[in-house]
Enzyme design. Structure first.
Site, PDB file in Angstrom:
ATOM      1  CB  ALA A 152      -9.075  11.700   6.260  1.00 59.52           C
ATOM      2  CG  HIS A 203      -7.227   2.608  -0.837  1.00 62.52           C
ATOM      3  ND1 HIS A 203      -7.047   2.410   0.519  1.00 62.52           N
ATOM      4  CD2 HIS A 203      -6.398   1.724  -1.449  1.00 62.52           C
ATOM      5  CE1 HIS A 203      -6.151   1.455   0.705  1.00 62.52           C
ATOM      6  NE2 HIS A 203      -5.736   1.032  -0.487  1.00 62.52           N
ATOM      7  CB  THR A 256      -4.376   5.601   1.037  1.00 64.57           C
ATOM      8  OG1 THR A 256      -3.361   6.600   0.930  1.00 64.57           O
ATOM      9  CG2 THR A 256      -3.804   4.346   1.649  1.00 64.57           C
ATOM     10  CE1 TYR A 257     -10.483   9.177  -3.973  1.00 60.59           C
ATOM     11  CE2 TYR A 257     -11.862   9.635  -2.072  1.00 60.59           C
ATOM     12  CZ  TYR A 257     -11.602   9.755  -3.426  1.00 60.59           C
ATOM     13  OH  TYR A 257     -12.463  10.451  -4.216  1.00 60.59           O
ATOM     14  CD  GLU A 290      -2.694   1.273   2.516  1.00 60.98           C
ATOM     15  OE1 GLU A 290      -3.596   0.418   2.655  1.00 60.98           O
ATOM     16  OE2 GLU A 290      -2.439   2.161   3.350  1.00 60.98           O
ATOM     17  CD  GLN A 309      -6.380  -0.345  11.056  1.00 57.68           C
ATOM     18  OE1 GLN A 309      -5.327  -0.278  10.435  1.00 57.68           O
ATOM     19  NE2 GLN A 309      -7.315   0.589  10.988  1.00 57.68           N
ATOM     20  NE  ARG A 316       8.675   5.451   6.705  1.00 55.53           N
ATOM     21  CZ  ARG A 316       9.421   6.330   7.362  1.00 55.53           C
ATOM     22  NH1 ARG A 316      10.712   6.218   7.373  1.00 55.53           N
ATOM     23  NH2 ARG A 316       8.846   7.323   8.009  1.00 55.53           N
ATOM     24  CG  HIS A 325     -14.437   0.715  12.723  1.00 52.68           C
ATOM     25  ND1 HIS A 325     -15.197   1.756  13.208  1.00 52.68           N
ATOM     26  CD2 HIS A 325     -13.698   1.226  11.706  1.00 52.68           C
ATOM     27  CE1 HIS A 325     -14.913   2.847  12.506  1.00 52.68           C
ATOM     28  NE2 HIS A 325     -14.010   2.553  11.592  1.00 52.68           N
ATOM     29  CE  LYS A 383     -17.041  -3.710   5.373  1.00 49.09           C
ATOM     30  NZ  LYS A 383     -15.747  -3.104   5.666  1.00 49.09           N
TER      31      LYS A 383
END
Ligand code: FAD
Length: 302
Positions: free
Chosen positions: A52, A78, A49-50, A18, A185, A281, A158, A174
Site C-alpha cells: 500500500a 504489480h 504485490t506492491y 500471487e 477480488q 504459503r 469496490h 480498462k
C-alpha cells in the site's frame, strides 16, 4: 521443457499464484521456499504485490526480477499509481522490461495508510488504473503494446463503487485502454463470481476474468481484510472456523478444502483458470492444487 510449451494435465485447471515481497530475512526464506515448491506446478504466471502506498517498491522489484532471472516462472509485477509521479511509475515499468518481466498488474492502489482510506492522486501522478494502462501503452509504444497487462475487478463492488453500471463500464474502459485480463477480488460463493461474469459480459467485457481465490487460514485476519475491501464472508464460513483460533493445523485443512470446493464448483460452470492469493504459503497452494487434480511436473523446476 519450456514452461511456455508445457502441456496442461488433462482436465486440470490452469493456475497462477500471487506472492507478496518479503519484509525480513525469515520471510525471504519462506518466500523462496514457496517459489521453489510451486514452480513444478507450472503456473500460467506468478505475480508479486506492491505494498500500500508503493511502500514495497524496491522489494517488489527485486523479487520480480529474481523470479524472472532464476526460475522458469513468468512473473508479473504489480504496479500502483500511489505516491509517485508518472515518470517514476513508468521507470519501474521500464526496469521490469529490461529485467525480462513482460507482465504488469496495473492498479490504482491504496494510500500508504492502507485500504479504506481515500486515494489522492499525486500532483504529477496517474489518476487511476486506466490512466496508468494508457501511460504504459503510450510511454514506449514499442514496449507498451508488448506488455501483458492484468487489472483488478470486484465481483461484490469496490468500496468506492458508484454502482453496477459504473463498475462494469469502468472495467470495460480498462479493457479498452489495453488490459488483457482481469483478476477478481476474493469471494467465497460461486454465484458471486458467476453473476458478476454475466454482468461484465453483458457490458461488453470480453477479456478473461480470472477468479482470485483466497488461501488465508487466519480467519480473524480474513475478517479484518474482508471488512475493508467489501468481500462478504458467508455464515457457513464463520461456522467452519468457529473454535479453531488456537488450531492452525485444522484451519489450514479447512482453508484448502474450502478453496478447492469453490474451484470445483466454478469448474463445473466452465471456469478453467484460477489465481491463488498464496500469502507465501506453499503448503496451502499445493494442497489446493492437488485437490483439483493438478500435480507437479518435475521438468518445470529450475
Ligand atoms: P480502480 O479499479 O482504478 O478503481 C477502484 C474502483 O473505484 C473501481 O472499481 C470503481 O468502483 C471506482 N472508480 C474509480 N474511478 C471510477 C470512474 N471513473 N468511474 C466509475 N468508477 C470508478 N493494492 C495494492 O496496494 N498493491 C497491490 O499489489 C494490489 N494488488 C491487487 C490485486 C488484485 C487482483 C486486486 C483485486 C486488488 C489489489 N490491490 C492491491 C487492491 C487495490 O489497490 C485496491 O482495491 C484499490 O482501492 C483500488 O485499486 P484498483 O486498481 O482496483 O482501482
Amino acid at each position: 521443457m519450456s514452461p511456455l510449451s508445457s502441456p496442461r494435465q488433462a482436465g486440470a485447471p490452469s493456475v497462477s499464484f500471487e506472492f507478496f515481497p518479503p519484509k525480513s530475512e525469515a520471510m525471504a526464506i519462506r518466500l523462496w521456499e514457496t517459489v521453489e515448491r510451486l514452480e513444478p506446478m507450472a503456473p500460467n504466471f506468478v505475480s508479486v504485490t506492491y505494498g500500500a502506498g508503493g511502500s514495497t517498491r524496491e522489494r517488489t522489484h527485486d523479487t520480480v526480477r529474481r523470479i524472472a532471472q532464476q526460475t522458469h516462472l513468468r512473473p508479473a509485477g504489480h504496479l500502483t499509481c500511489v505516491g509517485a509521479t508518472k515518470n517514476e511509475v513508468l521507470s519501474v515499468a521500464e526496469d521490469y522490461w529490461q529485467a525480462g518481466v513482460k507482465h504488469i498488474v496495473a492498479l490504482r492502489g491504496d494510500p500508504p495508510t492502507g485500504m479504506g482510506e481515500v486515494f489522492e492522486q499525486h500532483p504529477g501522478g496517474f489518476r487511476d488504473s486506466i490512466d496508468l494502462i494508457e501511460g504504459i501503452r503510450e510511454h514506449r509504444p514499442d514496449l507498451g503494446k508488448c506488455f501483458e497487462i492484468s487489472v483488478s475487478c470486484y465481483p461484490e463492488l469496490h468500496p468506492e463503487s458508484r454502482g453496477w453500471d459504473a463498475e462494469i463500464a469502468f472495467l470495460k474502459a480498462k479493457q479498452d485502454a489495453g488490459a488483457d485480463r482481469a483478476i477478481t477480488q476474493f469471494f467465497f460463493e460461486p454465484e458471486i463470481y458467476l453473476n458478476f461474469l454475466e454482468k461484465a459480459r453483458a457490458g461488453g467485457v470480453t477479456m478473461p476474468i480470472v477468479p482470485g481465490i483466497m488461501l488465508q487460514p487466519n480467519f480473524n485476519g480474513l475478517k479484518r481484510i474482508s471488512k475493508l475491501c467489501g468481500a462478504s464472508l458467508p455464515n457457513w464460513l464463520h461456522e467452519l472456523y468457529e473454535g479453531l483460533d488456537e488450531d492452525n493445523e485444522t484451519r489450514e485443512l479447512v482453508t484448502a478444502n474450502v478453496a478447492a470446493d469453490l474451484c470445483r464448483k466454478l469448474s463445473d460452470e466452465g471456469v478453467s483458470d484460477f489465481h491463488f492469493y498464496t500469502l507465501n504459503r506453499a503448503g496451502l497452494a499445493l494442497s489446493t492444487c492437488r485437490l483439483l487434480g493438478l500435480k507437479p511436473n518435475p521438468a518445470e523446476a529450475a
